[in-house]
Design an enzyme around this catalytic site. Structure first.
Site, mmCIF file in Angstrom:
data_model
loop_
_atom_site.group_PDB
_atom_site.id
_atom_site.type_symbol
_atom_site.label_atom_id
_atom_site.label_comp_id
_atom_site.label_asym_id
_atom_site.label_seq_id
_atom_site.Cartn_x
_atom_site.Cartn_y
_atom_site.Cartn_z
ATOM 1 C CG LEU A 77 -17.937 -10.932 33.915
ATOM 2 C CD1 LEU A 77 -18.876 -10.205 34.871
ATOM 3 C CD2 LEU A 77 -17.995 -12.428 34.152
ATOM 4 C CG ASP A 116 -6.333 -7.117 31.615
ATOM 5 O OD1 ASP A 116 -5.126 -7.330 31.751
ATOM 6 O OD2 ASP A 116 -7.163 -8.010 31.363
ATOM 7 C CG HIS A 145 -1.905 -6.286 29.889
ATOM 8 N ND1 HIS A 145 -2.746 -7.342 29.602
ATOM 9 C CD2 HIS A 145 -0.816 -6.472 29.100
ATOM 10 C CE1 HIS A 145 -2.186 -8.124 28.692
ATOM 11 N NE2 HIS A 145 -1.011 -7.604 28.361
ATOM 12 C CG ASN A 161 -0.883 -11.272 26.406
ATOM 13 O OD1 ASN A 161 0.303 -11.417 26.675
ATOM 14 N ND2 ASN A 161 -1.364 -10.182 25.853
ATOM 15 C CG ASP A 164 -6.372 -12.826 32.621
ATOM 16 O OD1 ASP A 164 -7.367 -12.246 32.151
ATOM 17 O OD2 ASP A 164 -5.250 -12.809 32.074
#
Lengths: 313, 436
Positions: free
Chosen positions: B59, B150, B177, B277, B304
């Protein structure tokens, strides 16, 4: 022949490549005149946008454009707005807004010339982008080899060395195979590009790590520069081990067929990938390649910016 | 509170039925329901799903409000059928303290379009060196139960082990991640293989993801802890997760809509909208992800959602920022590429996009069955509709939408958060309280 741009060799057919090389022959004759200039691109403004350092390619393009009477502007990434954080899109659109006719672009990022063309709608000639391509280098290599060996159909060219980082090899593969040459790729296992055996252009090519098994069977040996500046993580144990396995040493030079020639796109690491005796040998085309660069780039500029109508010279 | 009557919806497990909503909760489900005072929503031909939950959203607030705010992201979420999102921790400052987590949580409470739950960082400043305040974040008002660095991998195996061990105290989960930073450094931007080689783009090898997943499965097993693998992208990773589950390890995994649908071939354009990614992978990887999602090896779909401004994207491919938008198109992508292909039913979609993500994140008010007494978090989807995506119609502040100009099937028509329509007739509702 009108070329809308030259971003890569892929997509050019044999006739188009041959036409460029034939035009380059005419351009070479221009370079041998007392007045080394023709008015083919008079009134055309070309920006040589070199976002990445270059000496020979930049000078070669600049000289080629001047010999065609084009106006040139030079742009260097260093000290420019890009070093202040301006995006590539803003930079090329700003330059395009000045009313220029097209770009010659070198950039460390693969695909940057293509994006510049997408964003400006102007013709772009790729003067080397990242690890992707260097189409005029491939054309000048073919030009120099054609001079020395004749028609390249069926000729055996081995490209040796740091294939992983080389934009030259990617363009040369397409150019040489389109012209009918047999191509063998030779490199340490760690310097073969990812997935190279699955590329459409390498289907039918021999890919080997054994230079000694190839060296007596070639018409041209194209040695690539070991790109030390891009090396990290140990692609090979030592320079002496590299030279032992993949260098054009005096011993290998002696085993080359008599008619075979030696190419190198430069700049060279003498003593690493190529022995001084090989670089300076009579059969070395290294300076011929540099000379060919001007003629070939004149031909490319001519076909992109003039429409290629009528006699080039 | 208002009363809403949804008529004629296709309710999973119930068939065609009406749903009566009072005071934010489902009052009754049945046929021929009526309520004089009710606002009616004609749901003929629409499928009713439990409100969607995104376990993986960026966000950008605080820090990059020029690209997204919690409020604008919440509107985008509502437009995509979401009633709850998990906000990743890689903001500026990083969500690595109880104070930071409460700030995001409180800000989310002011955004009426979606429930926002912060994901806490695993390590302080995402630096990968010291554990963040996992326990304090958990005990804060935000009640954080999911932690992730992440954007970066928790590469240090000792730190990862400690994190997995630590969260067992309160039933937390570490969302990894998976990217070995040595095998795939930050410059890596293209699936390593024929395309990276030909395009001359730095390769991002599958083994950089797979080796971390394999390691983390073993660490989670040793710690007796919960591991969640973010945005799985390779066939080998799917196999490893399948193996981990077979070993009895509490491992869950997530796939993004873009990894389920878009392939590395798109990078031939060098258009940075496709730079993400982990990178877009091969057709074989896509097929493995789809199969894994269909058979439950991949538990959840996470968007994502990664908004970026033009200034961050309009560079050459290697320099441009990673990430693409995802909230508003996720359902349509899943419908187009999995439901219509017969790989998933809408009941499967409900599991992967609502029930399991809520369970993963420890949310008790979301991912609930559509039944009397449950919170009225509902998403209505028209499975027959098709849309041509227009990035300029986005609720997000950013425009990095890889689906722009593409036709997708299935369209979110309405979203209800605790009985309040946040999206109605495909239009995001102008609710007060948002600070767009």
């Amino acid at each position: 022949m009108k070329l809308p741009h030259l971003l890569q060799i892929e997509g050019l057919d044999r006739e188009q490549i041959t036409t460029i090389l034939d035009t380059a022959e005419e351009m070479e004759a221009v370079g041998q005149r007392e007045l080394k200039k023709i008015p083919a691109l008079r009134g055309v403004t070309i920006v040589n946008a070199f976002f990445e350092d270059s000496t020979r390619t930049k000078m070669s393009f600049d000289l080629a454009a001047k010999r065609l009477s084009a106006d040139t502007m030079a742009f260097s990434g260093k000290g420019s707005s890009t070093s202040k954080g301006e995006s590539l899109r803003d930079t090329v659109q700003t330059i395009a807004a000045m009313g220029i006719d097209g770009f010659v672009i070198r950039h460390k990022g693969s695909g940057a010339p293509q994006r510049a063309m997408d964003w400006t709608g102007l013709p772009v000639i790729n003067a080397g982008d990242g690890m992707h391509g260097h189409p005029t280098q491939a054309l000048l290599d073919a030009f120099a080899m054609r001079h020395a060996l004749g028609d390249l159909e069926g000729k055996h060219v081995a490209i040796v060395g740091d294939l992983f980082h080389s934009r030259v090899v990617r363009s040369n593969l397409h150019c040489l195979r389109t012209l009918g040459a047999k191509v063998t790729l030779v490199a340490p296992p760690t310097l073969l590009p990812p997935g190279v055996r699955d590329w459409p252009v390498t289907q039918g090519c021999e890919i080997t790590t054994d230079l000694d098994a190839v060296v007596e069977d070639v018409d041209s040996l194209m040695m690539l520069r070991v790109q030390r500046e891009r090396m990290s993580g140990g692609f090979f144990p030592s320079e002496s081990e590299y030279t032992d396995g993949w260098g054009l040493t005096r011993e290998r030079l002696a085993r080359l067929p008599e008619h075979a020639v030696i190419c190198h796109p430069g700049p060279m690491n003498r003593g690493l990938e190529i022995a001084p005796e090989a670089a300076d040998a009579a059969r070395s085309l290294i300076l011929d390649q540099v000379a060919a660069g001007v003629s070939v780039r004149m031909a490319v500029l001519f076909h992109v910016f003039s429409g290629g109508e009528g006699s080039a010279a | 509170m208002s009363t809403i009557l949804i008529t004629g919806a296709d309710i999973l497990g119930e068939g065609r039925a009406d749903v009566l909503i009072r005071d934010g909760a489902i009052a009754e489900i049945g046929s021929g329901l009526d309520a004089q005072d009710a606002q009616r929503i004609d749901a003929d031909g629409l499928i009713a799903l439990p409100g969607l939950v995104d376990p993986h959203t960026h966000l950008r607030e605080p820090g990059r409000e020029d690209t997204e705010t919690i409020a604008s992201g919440a509107r985008a979420a509502a437009a995509g059928g979401y009633t709850a999102v998990m906000a990743m921790a890689n903001t500026t400052p990083v969500t690595d303290t109880a104070t930071a987590a409460e700030w995001v949580y409180d800000r989310g409470m002011q955004a009426p379009h979606v429930d926002v739950f912060p994901v806490g960082a695993v390590s302080k400043g995402l630096a990968g060196a010291e554990l963040a305040e996992l326990g304090l974040m958990n005990r804060s008002r935000a009640g954080v139960r999911m932690f992730s660095d992440d954007g970066k991998c928790v590469a240090d195996p000792v730190l990862m082990r400690r994190a997995l061990e630590y969260v067992t105290a309160f039933g937390g989960v570490i969302a990894q991640h998976a990217q070995d930073p040595v095998l795939a450094p930050h410059t890596s931007c293209c699936d390593e293989g024929p395309y990276s080689g030909q395009l001359g783009l730095p390769g991002w090898p599958a083994v950089a993801e797979e080796s971390i997943i394999a390691r983390d499965i073993m660490l989670a097993k040793a710690a007796g802890s919960r591991l969640h693998v973010c945005h799985v992208s390779t066939a080998g990773s799917v196999e490893l997760i399948r193996w981990g589950k077979a070993q009895g390890v509490d491992v869950t995994a997530e796939a993004t809509p873009h990894h389920l649908a878009l392939s590395v071939e798109l990078l031939q354009s060098y258009d940075s909208v496709y730079k993400v990614n982990p990178p877009l992978r091969s057709a074989e990887d896509i097929e493995a992800l789809r199969a894994g999602l269909a058979d439950g090896t991949i538990d959840v779909v996470g968007t994502d959602h990664a908004p970026h401004g033009l200034a961050d994207k309009q560079h050459d491919f290697e320099i441009a920022a990673f990430g693409m938008l995802g909230l508003e198109t996720a359902v349509s992508v899943i419908c187009t590429h999995l439901v219509r292909e017969g790989r998933m039913s809408w009941a499967d979609v409900a599991q992967a996009m609502s029930v399991r993500p809520a369970r993963l994140a420890g949310l008790t008010g979301h991912g609930r069955p559509l039944a009397a007494g449950e919170p009225a978090n509902i998403t209505l989807v028209d499975p027959q509709a098709s849309v041509v995506v227009d990035r300029d119609a986005s609720q997000s502040r950013s425009r990095n939408n890889p689906w722009h100009g593409r036709e997708l099937h299935g369209r979110v028509v309405a979203t209800l958060l605790r009985g309040q329509a946040t999206l109605l007739d495909g239009m995001v509702q102008p609710l007060t309280g948002a600070t767009v």
